[in-house]
Design an enzyme around this catalytic site. Sequence first.
Site, PDB file in Angstrom:
ATOM      1  N   GLU A  36       0.864  -1.232  -0.095  1.00 50.50           N
ATOM      2  CA  GLU A  36       0.023   0.035   0.059  1.00 50.50           C
ATOM      3  C   GLU A  36       1.125   1.161   0.116  1.00 50.50           C
ATOM      4  O   GLU A  36       1.778   1.268   0.828  1.00 50.50           O
ATOM      5  CB  GLU A  36      -0.796   0.082   1.370  1.00 50.50           C
ATOM      6  CG  GLU A  36      -2.419   0.645   1.262  1.00 50.50           C
ATOM      7  CD  GLU A  36      -2.912   0.195   2.497  1.00 50.50           C
ATOM      8  OE1 GLU A  36      -2.663  -1.022   3.156  1.00 50.50           O
ATOM      9  OE2 GLU A  36      -3.777   1.042   3.013  1.00 50.50           O
ATOM     10  N   ARG A 262       5.200 -12.985   9.869  1.00 48.04           N
ATOM     11  CA  ARG A 262       5.678 -11.799   9.593  1.00 48.04           C
ATOM     12  C   ARG A 262       7.247 -11.914  10.116  1.00 48.04           C
ATOM     13  O   ARG A 262       7.527 -12.612  10.863  1.00 48.04           O
ATOM     14  CB  ARG A 262       5.308 -10.470  10.398  1.00 48.04           C
ATOM     15  CG  ARG A 262       3.657 -10.098  10.077  1.00 48.04           C
ATOM     16  CD  ARG A 262       3.245  -9.321  11.278  1.00 48.04           C
ATOM     17  NE  ARG A 262       4.134  -7.979  10.974  1.00 48.04           N
ATOM     18  CZ  ARG A 262       3.569  -7.052  10.124  1.00 48.04           C
ATOM     19  NH1 ARG A 262       2.564  -7.141   9.471  1.00 48.04           N
ATOM     20  NH2 ARG A 262       4.096  -5.923  10.209  1.00 48.04           N
ATOM     21  N   LYS A 272       4.525   0.491  10.276  1.00 50.39           N
ATOM     22  CA  LYS A 272       4.243   1.606   9.332  1.00 50.39           C
ATOM     23  C   LYS A 272       3.470   2.733  10.034  1.00 50.39           C
ATOM     24  O   LYS A 272       4.407   3.837   9.563  1.00 50.39           O
ATOM     25  CB  LYS A 272       3.700   1.521   7.884  1.00 50.39           C
ATOM     26  CG  LYS A 272       4.392   1.229   6.972  1.00 50.39           C
ATOM     27  CD  LYS A 272       3.489   1.073   5.469  1.00 50.39           C
ATOM     28  CE  LYS A 272       3.297  -0.015   5.232  1.00 50.39           C
ATOM     29  NZ  LYS A 272       2.612   0.161   3.765  1.00 50.39           N
TER      30      LYS A 272
HETATM   31  P1  ATP Z   1      -0.419  -1.582   6.483  1.00 50.42           P
HETATM   32  O1  ATP Z   1      -0.764  -1.645   8.230  1.00 50.42           O
HETATM   33  O2  ATP Z   1      -0.138  -0.093   6.241  1.00 50.42           O
HETATM   34  O3  ATP Z   1      -1.141  -2.610   5.831  1.00 50.42           O
HETATM   35  P2  ATP Z   1       1.718  -3.463   5.929  1.00 50.42           P
HETATM   36  O4  ATP Z   1       3.076  -3.674   6.815  1.00 50.42           O
HETATM   37  O5  ATP Z   1       0.824  -4.576   5.965  1.00 50.42           O
HETATM   38  O6  ATP Z   1       0.963  -2.253   6.654  1.00 50.42           O
HETATM   39  P3  ATP Z   1       1.531  -3.284   3.145  1.00 50.42           P
HETATM   40  O7  ATP Z   1       2.071  -2.202   2.160  1.00 50.42           O
HETATM   41  O8  ATP Z   1       0.314  -3.681   3.134  1.00 50.42           O
HETATM   42  O9  ATP Z   1       1.800  -2.848   4.513  1.00 50.42           O
HETATM   43  O10 ATP Z   1       2.547  -4.620   2.852  1.00 50.42           O
HETATM   44  C1  ATP Z   1       2.837  -5.032   1.710  1.00 50.42           C
HETATM   45  C2  ATP Z   1       3.229  -6.510   1.724  1.00 50.42           C
HETATM   46  O11 ATP Z   1       4.141  -6.682   2.692  1.00 50.42           O
HETATM   47  C3  ATP Z   1       1.876  -7.317   2.425  1.00 50.42           C
HETATM   48  O12 ATP Z   1       1.778  -8.469   1.565  1.00 50.42           O
HETATM   49  C4  ATP Z   1       2.357  -7.564   3.911  1.00 50.42           C
HETATM   50  O13 ATP Z   1       1.640  -8.978   4.123  1.00 50.42           O
HETATM   51  C5  ATP Z   1       3.858  -7.960   3.673  1.00 50.42           C
HETATM   52  N1  ATP Z   1       4.432  -7.339   5.000  1.00 50.42           N
HETATM   53  C6  ATP Z   1       4.164  -6.287   5.620  1.00 50.42           C
HETATM   54  N2  ATP Z   1       4.917  -6.499   6.810  1.00 50.42           N
HETATM   55  C7  ATP Z   1       5.820  -7.653   6.904  1.00 50.42           C
HETATM   56  C8  ATP Z   1       6.610  -8.354   7.932  1.00 50.42           C
HETATM   57  N3  ATP Z   1       6.830  -7.617   8.863  1.00 50.42           N
HETATM   58  N4  ATP Z   1       6.959  -9.160   7.208  1.00 50.42           N
HETATM   59  C9  ATP Z   1       6.723 -10.142   6.130  1.00 50.42           C
HETATM   60  N5  ATP Z   1       5.882  -9.543   5.294  1.00 50.42           N
HETATM   61  C10 ATP Z   1       5.291  -8.254   5.685  1.00 50.42           C
HETATM   62 MG    MG Z   2      -1.317  -4.267   4.593  1.00 49.04          MG
END
Ligand code: ATP
Ligand code: MG
Length: 559
Positions: A36, A262, A272
Amino acid sequence: MSGEMVQKSDFIRQIIQEDRQNGKRGGRVQTRFPPEPNGFLHIGHAKSICLNFGLGRDFDGPCFLRFDDTNPATEEEIFIRSIQEDVKWLGFDWGVNLRYASDYFEQIYQGAEKLITLGKAFVCDLSSDQMRELRGVPGTPGVNSPHRERSVEENLDLFRRMRAGEFADGSHTLRAKIDMASPNFNLRDPVLYRIKRDPHPRTGTTWVIYPMYDYAHALSDAIEGTTHSICTLEFEDHRPLYDWCLETLGFGERPQQIEFARLEVTYLLTSKRKLKELVETKVVSGWSDPRMPTLAGFRRRGVPPEALRDLCERVGVAKNAQSVEIELLDHCIRESLDSQAARVLVVQKPLRITLTNWPAEELRWIEAPLHPTKTEMGTRKMALARELVIEESDFMLEPAKKFFRLAPGKEVRLRYGPIIRCDEVEKNEAGEVVGLKCTFDPDSLDPSKEQRKVKGVIHWVARDHGVACEVRNYDRLFAAPNPANVEEGEDYRKNLNPKSLEVLTGLAEAHLGGVAEGVRLQFERMGYYVIEQSANGGGLIVNRTVTLRDSWAKEVAKD
Ligand code: ATP
Ligand code: MG
């Protein structure tokens, strides 16, 4: 399929291999990384990028970079740009497969009309507060919305008028008609569309209604042809909704959602929202502050991308939450830098030395290797003259036991230079040591003579032939292993490390006058550094990437 894949097997690769053996989806594999664009990428995202692009590489299928840009209130062009830059920096390439959920807005909208026509979605006039009240609590079913039984015609009419901008923000939503009694709250008639008049970075003011994440995500995957939709564990409870959307809409070859744990690293934040807060409250200088766990921060700190890929590889893919020790990350960084970083000498806290038996006008250039084992990296010339500087901490007026560096009457060897002896200590009026008078042993500079061994070897720079250097010693941003873990009512920022940045004015050997921005070096005995700004680009500034060993444990003990 590369040989690499055969060796490394995790539960996701096993699922994919089975799917291929069974000829599912014609054996096709297509993944995506779906950020996102509401912030910079962090180390957790690196894990997801390595996994998704790695699957693409190993199974010879495309991996898309798809921006899930469904919430214009928080999304910005600068994040879209930084994310692309960071994915490339990490070493991955989406080729022609760059997409935005907003590319599919029309199809996603048509899907919603179809759900209405199927009697599977309705326009609801409840406010979000009212909706929350009727949703129920765990163990208790929710209450149906009073608008749940609207006719298809009425729903279609209202939904089209929502799109046309006839209603105020928040006044109506489109909701799926699933089951208000479901134990899974995600299935209690979730909202699919909301009215929001925020201009969108890509579609501008074309839309005043935007699809919710879960619905848009499922449809984007299916429209794009994703075969395996890999996401993090918190989406496990969303999978039934994901499947419901695609089944109800009758997508034939449906992607399969698979969740993995994660990546969390001790001492680092991977939220984030909190990272954004650190930027906005100016705790750090920006998203790419070298102390940030963002990819942009790591890059500026001099971390090589292969170190992050290596970390993700070592950690592997698991179904259970994994917290990785930061020491493992530091180890990966040191390991990758060890072989690629040239060795140079930089004095961070200079103490003046005069070699009293060295002729005042004599300047000698010593040739020394840039790497202890990689001769192909070449050599550089180091100036040796009468006036030098050494590290303040390499001298002790009253040497402690096992202090083998300089002290009154004692000898050390200057790295690649002569052995010197301290004859006299110069102090200022306050009694502080401001300089040393030393003599050098001419034999120790003569390669034809047999060399005596002395215990200490220290780094040094010729005072009038060095380059002034701003040294930024970055340390961990947080002092607690789990920075986000605080008591209720407490702010995680209480865990900030007050000493996360030390700025010194040092002196670098002449060679650093010609090293370009972005080059990674080892400052012997001090750590790995990267050139933030070159000497001829406005004055030499260096950022510390990592210390040579784990000095953290020792320093904490000292405090
Ligand atoms: P938000 O709360 O803004 O959604 P987010 O960390 O989920 O935060 P995204 O931009 O939606 O951010 O994440 C993009 C991709 O990265 C998604 O598929 C998410 O599952 C993955 N991702 C985010 N944080 C992690 C993490 N700590 N470890 C592994 N994958 C992650
Ligand atoms: Mg997300």
